[in-house]
Motif scaffolding. Structure first.
Motif, PDB file in Angstrom:
ATOM      1  N   ASN A 167       3.618  -2.422 -25.351  1.00 32.65           N
ATOM      2  CA  ASN A 167       2.392  -3.217 -25.434  1.00 32.65           C
ATOM      3  C   ASN A 167       2.493  -4.514 -24.638  1.00 32.65           C
ATOM      4  OD1 ASN A 167       0.547  -1.690 -27.086  1.00 32.65           O
ATOM      5  ND2 ASN A 167       1.986  -1.971 -28.758  1.00 32.65           N
ATOM      6  N   GLY A 168       3.711  -5.042 -24.495  1.00 32.40           N
ATOM      7  CA  GLY A 168       3.888  -6.207 -23.652  1.00 32.40           C
ATOM      8  C   GLY A 168       3.496  -5.934 -22.214  1.00 32.40           C
ATOM      9  N   LEU A 169       3.722  -4.694 -21.779  1.00 27.79           N
ATOM     10  CA  LEU A 169       3.293  -4.291 -20.442  1.00 27.79           C
ATOM     11  C   LEU A 169       1.808  -3.935 -20.417  1.00 27.79           C
ATOM     12  CD1 LEU A 169       6.258  -1.965 -19.349  1.00 27.79           C
ATOM     13  CD2 LEU A 169       5.997  -4.415 -18.959  1.00 27.79           C
ATOM     14  N   LYS A 170       1.401  -3.053 -21.314  1.00 27.43           N
ATOM     15  CA  LYS A 170       0.041  -2.480 -21.286  1.00 27.43           C
ATOM     16  C   LYS A 170      -1.048  -3.517 -21.529  1.00 27.43           C
ATOM     17  CE  LYS A 170      -1.383   0.246 -24.686  1.00 27.43           C
ATOM     18  NZ  LYS A 170      -2.742  -0.036 -25.179  1.00 27.43           N
ATOM     19  N   THR A 171      -0.819  -4.402 -22.494  1.00 26.44           N
ATOM     20  CA  THR A 171      -1.825  -5.399 -22.862  1.00 26.44           C
ATOM     21  C   THR A 171      -1.414  -6.809 -22.460  1.00 26.44           C
ATOM     22  OG1 THR A 171      -2.478  -4.049 -24.756  1.00 26.44           O
ATOM     23  CG2 THR A 171      -3.136  -6.362 -24.796  1.00 26.44           C
ATOM     24  N   GLY A 172      -0.154  -7.129 -22.677  1.00 24.83           N
ATOM     25  CA  GLY A 172       0.289  -8.505 -22.536  1.00 24.83           C
ATOM     26  C   GLY A 172       0.339  -9.024 -21.121  1.00 24.83           C
ATOM     27  N   ARG A 173       0.716  -8.175 -20.158  1.00 26.71           N
ATOM     28  CA  ARG A 173       0.937  -8.689 -18.818  1.00 26.71           C
ATOM     29  C   ARG A 173      -0.346  -9.176 -18.149  1.00 26.71           C
ATOM     30  NH1 ARG A 173       5.405  -7.686 -15.822  1.00 26.71           N
ATOM     31  NH2 ARG A 173       4.398  -9.215 -14.456  1.00 26.71           N
TER      32      ARG A 173
ATOM     33  N   GLY B  99       1.065  -3.383 -12.046  1.00 29.11           N
ATOM     34  CA  GLY B  99       1.699  -2.244 -11.409  1.00 29.11           C
ATOM     35  C   GLY B  99       2.604  -1.459 -12.340  1.00 29.11           C
ATOM     36  N   ALA B 100       3.563  -0.762 -11.739  1.00 34.07           N
ATOM     37  CA  ALA B 100       4.453   0.106 -12.521  1.00 34.07           C
ATOM     38  C   ALA B 100       5.332  -0.683 -13.485  1.00 34.07           C
ATOM     39  CB  ALA B 100       5.326   0.928 -11.575  1.00 34.07           C
ATOM     40  N   LEU B 101       5.595  -1.941 -13.162  1.00 33.98           N
ATOM     41  CA  LEU B 101       6.390  -2.787 -14.059  1.00 33.98           C
ATOM     42  C   LEU B 101       5.508  -3.644 -14.952  1.00 33.98           C
ATOM     43  CD1 LEU B 101       9.242  -3.904 -11.617  1.00 33.98           C
ATOM     44  CD2 LEU B 101       9.142  -1.919 -13.145  1.00 33.98           C
ATOM     45  N   GLY B 102       4.214  -3.354 -14.971  1.00 35.68           N
ATOM     46  CA  GLY B 102       3.262  -4.074 -15.796  1.00 35.68           C
ATOM     47  C   GLY B 102       2.336  -3.119 -16.529  1.00 35.68           C
ATOM     48  N   MET B 103       1.040  -3.323 -16.373  1.00 38.24           N
ATOM     49  CA  MET B 103       0.046  -2.579 -17.148  1.00 38.24           C
ATOM     50  C   MET B 103       0.156  -1.062 -16.964  1.00 38.24           C
ATOM     51  SD  MET B 103      -4.108  -2.850 -16.906  1.00 38.24           S
ATOM     52  CE  MET B 103      -4.133  -1.937 -15.354  1.00 38.24           C
ATOM     53  N   CYS B 104       0.277  -0.595 -15.721  1.00 36.73           N
ATOM     54  CA  CYS B 104       0.337   0.855 -15.503  1.00 36.73           C
ATOM     55  C   CYS B 104       1.593   1.458 -16.123  1.00 36.73           C
ATOM     56  CB  CYS B 104       0.276   1.164 -14.012  1.00 36.73           C
ATOM     57  SG  CYS B 104      -1.362   0.904 -13.290  1.00 36.73           S
ATOM     58  N   GLY B 105       2.706   0.729 -16.030  1.00 34.82           N
ATOM     59  CA  GLY B 105       3.920   1.201 -16.690  1.00 34.82           C
ATOM     60  C   GLY B 105       3.744   1.292 -18.190  1.00 34.82           C
ATOM     61  N   GLY B 106       3.055   0.323 -18.764  1.00 36.70           N
ATOM     62  CA  GLY B 106       2.784   0.356 -20.194  1.00 36.70           C
ATOM     63  C   GLY B 106       1.881   1.510 -20.584  1.00 36.70           C
TER      64      GLY B 106
END
Length: 293
Positions: free
Chosen positions: A174-180, A146-153
């Motif tokens: 990248n921690g959000l976009k790829t890592g989560r 979500g917004a605090l994970g991939m979409c936020g990234g």
């Protein structure tokens, strides 16, 4: 089996399971065709493999975890379809094939991504697992994307095309976009084995995922500079063309290599004490650190 044989066998199992989805004979068949076009376009299936192999490492039944693994792949595929859209990266090639919107049109590609996202949660929530485990897996996946994970990234990634980012900002993005999503895959494998979210195995899975997720993105930035479109199956060199802040622009290639090596060792060490048989996952970390596509 050797590591590569085991990896390929697991990948084929995932491919076979994914092929069973979205086959209904309905008037909106064109949408289902678009979904299957991208879902079955190949790829490494690393996220699904992580679900299955962490489930096995936690002494669970990987067959029961397969719908969870397929859900992760559906979610990942949706993100790729939307990434490629004209309003995002406007790419023409993905996994060596024309992107979804080039084949099915922008409207259908957008809906295919939307439907795959819904299908991901349907797959997870339909797994033959205890209701509490299914709910925990679905919550883990939702929080990851979500917004605090991939979409936020992804939002930060697009903003980064018009401004310079520091190393800390690139790492956070990248921690959000790829890592989560990688973390969710590892964690859901442990959950599917019946272990709680606060177990030592789940904690080790998260530490492993955070390390390989960062190493994965650094390696991706390196390949964007050193590889070819034919080898990668997608455009390369676009980061430099957009003047984006990347690990390569901030650390240089040698600095990137050193960091990938260090992160890979961290991942391998993180799971050693938590699982009786961590060898495959440790080899997988090394394999990803040297990938060429």
């Amino acid at each position: 089996m050797t590591f590569l044989e085991e990896l390929e066998a697991c990948r084929r199992q995932v491919e076979g399971a994914l092929a069973d989805y979205f086959q209904a004979d309905v008037p909106q068949r064109y949408l289902l065709d678009a979904m299957r076009y991208s879902l079955l376009a190949g790829g490494k299936r690393i996220r699904a493999v992580l679900v299955l192999k962490f489930c096995e490492a936690a002494e669970g039944d990987a067959n029961v975890a397969m719908p969870v693994a397929c859900g992760v792949e559906m979610l990942h595929t949706y993100s790729l379809i939307h990434d490629d859209l004209p309003c995002m990266d406007n790419d023409d090639l993905r996994r060596g094939k024309p992107t979804n919107h080039k084949v099915y049109g922008e409207m259908t590609a957008t809906l295919a991504g939307d439907a795959l996202q819904a299908g991901a949660f349907e797959a997870v929530l339909s797994a033959d697992l205890p209701a509490e485990t299914r709910a925990e897996c679905a919550l883990t996946l939702a929080q990851a994307v979500g917004a605090l994970g991939m979409c936020g990234g992804q939002q930060l990634d697009k903003e980064g095309e018009s401004q310079a980012f520091s190393l800390d900002q690139v790492t956070y993005m990248n921690g959000l976009k790829t890592g989560r999503l990688l973390r969710a895959a590892c964690e859901m494998g442990v959950l599917a084995a019946g272990l709680p979210k606060d177990s030592p195995q789940a904690e080790a899975a998260r530490a492993y995922a955070d390390a390989i997720g960062l190493a994965f993105q650094i390696r991706d930035d390196m390949l964007n500079v050193t590889s070819t479109e034919q080898a990668m199956g997608k455009p390369v060199g676009n980061d430099a063309a957009l003047r984006k802040s990347t690990y390569v622009s901030l650390l240089g290639l040698e600095g990137c290599r050193e960091r990938v090596t260090r992160l890979t060792a961290q991942a391998q060490e993180a799971i050693a004490p938590a699982f009786a048989h961590p060898a495959f996952l440790q080899e997988l970390a090394g394999y990803l650190s040297e990938r060429q596509m």
